[in-house]
Design a protein around this motif. Structure first.
Motif, PDB file in Angstrom:
ATOM      1  N   GLU A   1       0.813  -1.214   0.000  1.00  0.00           N
ATOM      2  CA  GLU A   1       0.000   0.000   0.000  1.00  0.00           C
ATOM      3  C   GLU A   1       0.847   1.265   0.000  1.00  0.00           C
ATOM      4  OE1 GLU A   1      -2.879   0.005   3.074  1.00  0.00           O
ATOM      5  OE2 GLU A   1      -3.914  -1.805   2.371  1.00  0.00           O
ATOM      6  N   ASP A   2       1.995   1.226   0.672  1.00  0.00           N
ATOM      7  CA  ASP A   2       2.845   2.420   0.698  1.00  0.00           C
ATOM      8  C   ASP A   2       3.725   2.528  -0.542  1.00  0.00           C
ATOM      9  OD1 ASP A   2       4.733   0.464   1.103  1.00  0.00           O
ATOM     10  OD2 ASP A   2       5.216   1.046   3.161  1.00  0.00           O
ATOM     11  N   GLY A   3       3.654   1.511  -1.428  1.00  0.00           N
ATOM     12  CA  GLY A   3       4.420   1.540  -2.673  1.00  0.00           C
ATOM     13  C   GLY A   3       5.904   1.286  -2.507  1.00  0.00           C
ATOM     14  N   LEU A   4       6.323   0.869  -1.308  1.00  0.00           N
ATOM     15  CA  LEU A   4       7.753   0.706  -1.036  1.00  0.00           C
ATOM     16  C   LEU A   4       8.232  -0.731  -1.177  1.00  0.00           C
ATOM     17  CD1 LEU A   4       8.121   3.068   2.072  1.00  0.00           C
ATOM     18  CD2 LEU A   4       8.601   3.563  -0.343  1.00  0.00           C
ATOM     19  N   GLY A   5       7.338  -1.631  -1.486  1.00  0.00           N
ATOM     20  CA  GLY A   5       7.753  -3.018  -1.588  1.00  0.00           C
ATOM     21  C   GLY A   5       6.683  -3.860  -2.257  1.00  0.00           C
ATOM     22  N   VAL A   6       6.853  -5.173  -2.146  1.00  0.00           N
ATOM     23  CA  VAL A   6       5.931  -6.136  -2.741  1.00  0.00           C
ATOM     24  C   VAL A   6       5.535  -7.140  -1.666  1.00  0.00           C
ATOM     25  CG1 VAL A   6       5.588  -7.867  -4.539  1.00  0.00           C
ATOM     26  CG2 VAL A   6       7.056  -5.892  -4.983  1.00  0.00           C
ATOM     27  N   GLY A   7       4.240  -7.316  -1.482  1.00  0.00           N
ATOM     28  CA  GLY A   7       3.761  -8.370  -0.596  1.00  0.00           C
ATOM     29  C   GLY A   7       3.635  -9.659  -1.375  1.00  0.00           C
ATOM     30  N   VAL A   8       4.332 -10.699  -0.922  1.00  0.00           N
ATOM     31  CA  VAL A   8       4.325 -11.973  -1.638  1.00  0.00           C
ATOM     32  C   VAL A   8       3.835 -13.089  -0.724  1.00  0.00           C
ATOM     33  CG1 VAL A   8       6.164 -11.345  -3.260  1.00  0.00           C
ATOM     34  CG2 VAL A   8       6.760 -12.399  -1.085  1.00  0.00           C
ATOM     35  N   ARG A   9       3.207 -14.064  -1.339  1.00  0.00           N
ATOM     36  CA  ARG A   9       2.796 -15.272  -0.625  1.00  0.00           C
ATOM     37  C   ARG A   9       3.227 -16.471  -1.463  1.00  0.00           C
ATOM     38  NH1 ARG A   9      -0.439 -16.638   3.472  1.00  0.00           N
ATOM     39  NH2 ARG A   9      -1.154 -14.469   3.689  1.00  0.00           N
ATOM     40  N   LEU A  10       3.822 -17.470  -0.789  1.00  0.00           N
ATOM     41  CA  LEU A  10       4.268 -18.679  -1.465  1.00  0.00           C
ATOM     42  C   LEU A  10       3.254 -19.794  -1.284  1.00  0.00           C
ATOM     43  CD1 LEU A  10       8.071 -18.737  -0.526  1.00  0.00           C
ATOM     44  CD2 LEU A  10       6.921 -17.521  -2.390  1.00  0.00           C
ATOM     45  N   SER A  11       3.393 -20.827  -2.105  1.00  0.00           N
ATOM     46  CA  SER A  11       2.466 -21.947  -2.071  1.00  0.00           C
ATOM     47  C   SER A  11       2.538 -22.738  -0.774  1.00  0.00           C
ATOM     48  CB  SER A  11       2.741 -22.879  -3.256  1.00  0.00           C
ATOM     49  OG  SER A  11       4.081 -23.341  -3.231  1.00  0.00           O
ATOM     50  N   ASN A  12       3.614 -22.574  -0.011  1.00  0.00           N
ATOM     51  CA  ASN A  12       3.725 -23.270   1.275  1.00  0.00           C
ATOM     52  C   ASN A  12       3.166 -22.441   2.437  1.00  0.00           C
ATOM     53  OD1 ASN A  12       5.645 -21.278   1.586  1.00  0.00           O
ATOM     54  ND2 ASN A  12       7.394 -22.682   1.795  1.00  0.00           N
ATOM     55  N   GLY A  13       2.552 -21.295   2.130  1.00  0.00           N
ATOM     56  CA  GLY A  13       1.950 -20.464   3.159  1.00  0.00           C
ATOM     57  C   GLY A  13       2.821 -19.328   3.655  1.00  0.00           C
ATOM     58  N   TRP A  14       4.098 -19.345   3.322  1.00  0.00           N
ATOM     59  CA  TRP A  14       5.011 -18.271   3.759  1.00  0.00           C
ATOM     60  C   TRP A  14       4.606 -16.968   3.089  1.00  0.00           C
ATOM     61  CZ3 TRP A  14       8.459 -15.026   1.207  1.00  0.00           C
ATOM     62  CH2 TRP A  14       9.449 -14.414   1.985  1.00  0.00           C
ATOM     63  N   ALA A  15       4.600 -15.890   3.859  1.00  0.00           N
ATOM     64  CA  ALA A  15       4.232 -14.586   3.319  1.00  0.00           C
ATOM     65  C   ALA A  15       5.135 -13.522   3.925  1.00  0.00           C
ATOM     66  CB  ALA A  15       2.765 -14.272   3.602  1.00  0.00           C
ATOM     67  N   ALA A  16       5.456 -12.510   3.156  1.00  0.00           N
ATOM     68  CA  ALA A  16       6.304 -11.419   3.647  1.00  0.00           C
ATOM     69  C   ALA A  16       6.212 -10.252   2.679  1.00  0.00           C
ATOM     70  CB  ALA A  16       7.754 -11.883   3.778  1.00  0.00           C
ATOM     71  N   GLU A  17       6.658  -9.101   3.154  1.00  0.00           N
ATOM     72  CA  GLU A  17       6.818  -7.953   2.275  1.00  0.00           C
ATOM     73  C   GLU A  17       8.300  -7.782   2.003  1.00  0.00           C
ATOM     74  OE1 GLU A  17       6.310  -3.192   2.584  1.00  0.00           O
ATOM     75  OE2 GLU A  17       4.482  -4.368   2.948  1.00  0.00           O
ATOM     76  N   VAL A  18       8.655  -7.696   0.721  1.00  0.00           N
ATOM     77  CA  VAL A  18      10.061  -7.593   0.331  1.00  0.00           C
ATOM     78  C   VAL A  18      10.260  -6.332  -0.497  1.00  0.00           C
ATOM     79  CG1 VAL A  18      10.443 -10.086   0.385  1.00  0.00           C
ATOM     80  CG2 VAL A  18       9.695  -9.002  -1.746  1.00  0.00           C
ATOM     81  N   GLY A  19      11.494  -5.876  -0.523  1.00  0.00           N
ATOM     82  CA  GLY A  19      11.797  -4.667  -1.278  1.00  0.00           C
ATOM     83  C   GLY A  19      11.924  -4.898  -2.760  1.00  0.00           C
ATOM     84  N   ALA A  20      12.137  -6.161  -3.168  1.00  0.00           N
ATOM     85  CA  ALA A  20      12.251  -6.482  -4.594  1.00  0.00           C
ATOM     86  C   ALA A  20      12.043  -7.974  -4.797  1.00  0.00           C
ATOM     87  CB  ALA A  20      13.615  -6.061  -5.141  1.00  0.00           C
ATOM     88  N   VAL A  21      11.488  -8.317  -5.937  1.00  0.00           N
ATOM     89  CA  VAL A  21      11.401  -9.702  -6.396  1.00  0.00           C
ATOM     90  C   VAL A  21      12.250  -9.795  -7.651  1.00  0.00           C
ATOM     91  CG1 VAL A  21       9.911 -11.543  -7.241  1.00  0.00           C
ATOM     92  CG2 VAL A  21       9.078  -9.989  -5.466  1.00  0.00           C
TER      93      VAL A  21
END
Length: 468
Positions: A352-372
């Motif tokens: 929402e703040d445009g500073l990163g990417v929220g990602v979720r993996l197929s194993n349930g892991w989720a995080a916000e990262v600065g780059a993919v």
């Protein structure tokens, strides 16, 4: 052919194009043939391509210097060149920074050009080929008409496609990520990592050799690098010490019944090497000269089974990383600066703040990262590529997809096979674009042999009344 001079256009000035140009010049000097080469690539430097353009000294050659000679008949050439450049004794077992090899390839071409001055010449053109077409020539076979990005055109008797690095695959991308500002589609493009934030974690998709290098560049205190792939397997390292010379022998290639027989044979040899030498690696290395023949002996169905079921296990054993890279990554994992997971990217959304990417993996892991960052490696199936030049080659029928859709279909000498089965255009290729036919074709030991054979073949045809 004008005024008795063969005109060859080499498309791509990375390792494959530079080696092809140098060996063409050598063959012309040896045979007394008049030759003019246009070496066409927008890159500012010759010989580096993507693989050897990295300035990061942590990015090492994946094989020792003693196995990286540009000359098939002189295995020590790179080691001698490096020793002369750096004024030191170079151990053939060293893993040296990749940018040194790019400089070496450029110098190899310079040496060949100097030897051919006057009769065999090379002109470097910093432009991009966007399309080629067959051009009928009265009284001889077709020539090739090339159109460049700048609008300029030229005609050549022969074209050599040395396209080198092609963008990584993108079929894994979830909706919303392709156009995200924090997505790096190709980490090897100049400046691709410049905007990766220092204060955010990073997600690398893919766990092959590209990931190993990019992680090595990005790992630092205060930031965790997360790597993910379907299997979660990293390349295995080369042995810290070379195996005894007796450990690697030329094994006879037998008529294969099926993939299962081949796998049993490799597993048996690996077990034998472990007992005798404490190392399974010679069992893989001794297969290398025979891989193309083994690949061609397998049925289409068995090759498909390999590609869908055994590919990654083979790659982690065959395409290994330098011991120093392995140690660096192991240290980073030990303290939590690098994590590796077996999963797929399910969703990705700009935060929402445009500073990163929220990602979720197929194993349930989720995080916000600065780059993919896309570290999945080159897309091998040519119909999946969006590159306009590759698409034009397929659309024109000059090229057709190779077996299993990998690279282009070629004759045994590397000449492209026309899509409709008609007489092929005078267009050759080498390196990864021959993967469907040969499988083992992406590394320097194979490319340098292909460059030498391709040069001899092209000049042999040029001495005939017409290119056939």
């Amino acid at each position: 052919m004008s005024e008795g001079t063969l005109h060859v256009a080499v498309v791509g000035a990375g390792a494959a194009g530079t080696l092809a140009s140098a060996r063409l010049l050598d063959a012309a000097v040896r045979t007394g043939h008049r030759l003019r080469i246009d070496l066409i690539d927008p890159a500012p430097e010759t010989g580096r391509g993507v693989a050897y353009a990295t300035p990061d000294p942590r990015h090492l050659l994946n094989v020792p210097a003693g196995r990286m000679s540009a000359l098939s008949g002189d295995g020590d050439d790179f080691v001698r060149w490096l020793a002369d450049q750096e004024h030191r004794r170079v151990d053939p077992a060293e893993y040296v920074p990749r940018d040194r090899y790019g400089a070496y390839l450029a110098d190899d071409l310079h040496r060949s050009a100097a030897a051919g001055a006057g009769t065999a010449t090379v002109r470097r053109r910093h432009d991009r080929v966007v399309a080629i077409a067959r051009r009928p020539v009265s009284g001889s076979n077709d020539a090739v008409h090339l159109r460049l990005r700048t609008g300029e055109t030229l005609d050549a008797d022969v074209v050599v496609l040395a396209l080198g690095h092609i963008a990584p695959g993108s079929k894994w991308l979830p909706d919303g990520l392709q156009d995200a500002s924090h997505f790096v589609a190709d980490p090897w493009q100049p400046g691709a990592l410049a905007d990766v934030p220092d204060d955010h974690d990073v997600l690398l998709v893919g766990t092959g050799l590209t990931m190993c290098d990019i992680a090595n560049s990005l790992v630092r205190p205060g930031r965790t690098v997360h790597a993910v792939s379907r299997h979660g397997l990293l390349p295995l390292p080369h042995a810290a010490a070379a195996a005894p010379a007796t450990a690697v022998r030329q094994v006879p290639v037998v008529e294969l019944r099926d993939l299962a027989q081949l796998k049993r044979g490799v597993q048996h040899r690996a077990a034998l090497c472990r007992r005798r030498y404490g190392d399974w690696r010679p069992a893989v290395d001794e297969l290398r000269p025979h891989i193309a023949l083994l690949w061609q002996q397998l049925s289409f169905q068995d090759r498909e089974r390999f590609l869908t079921g055994d590919l990654r296990e083979w790659e982690v054993h065959r395409h290994r990383m330098p011991p120093a890279t392995d140690r660096a990554l192991a240290a980073a994992r030990l303290v939590g600066l690098l994590t590796v997971q077996a999963a797929e990217v399910s969703t990705a959304r700009t935060s929402e703040d445009g500073l990163g990417v929220g990602v979720r993996l197929s194993n349930g892991w989720a995080a916000e990262v600065g780059a993919v960052i896309n570290c999945t490696g080159t897309e091998g199936r040519v119909r999946e590529l969006t590159d306009p030049f590759v698409r034009s080659l397929l659309h024109s029928g000059i090229a057709a997809p190779g077996p299993h859709g990998l690279g282009f279909d070629t004759a045994p000498d590397g000449r492209l096979t026309a899509a409709d089965g008609s007489t092929a255009a005078p267009v050759w290729t080498l390196g990864q674009l021959r993967r469907g036919n040969l499988w083992e074709t992406t590394a320097i030991p194979e490319i340098r042999v292909q460059a030498t054979e391709l040069a001899a073949r092209i000049l042999d045809l040029a001495r005939a009344p017409a290119l056939t």
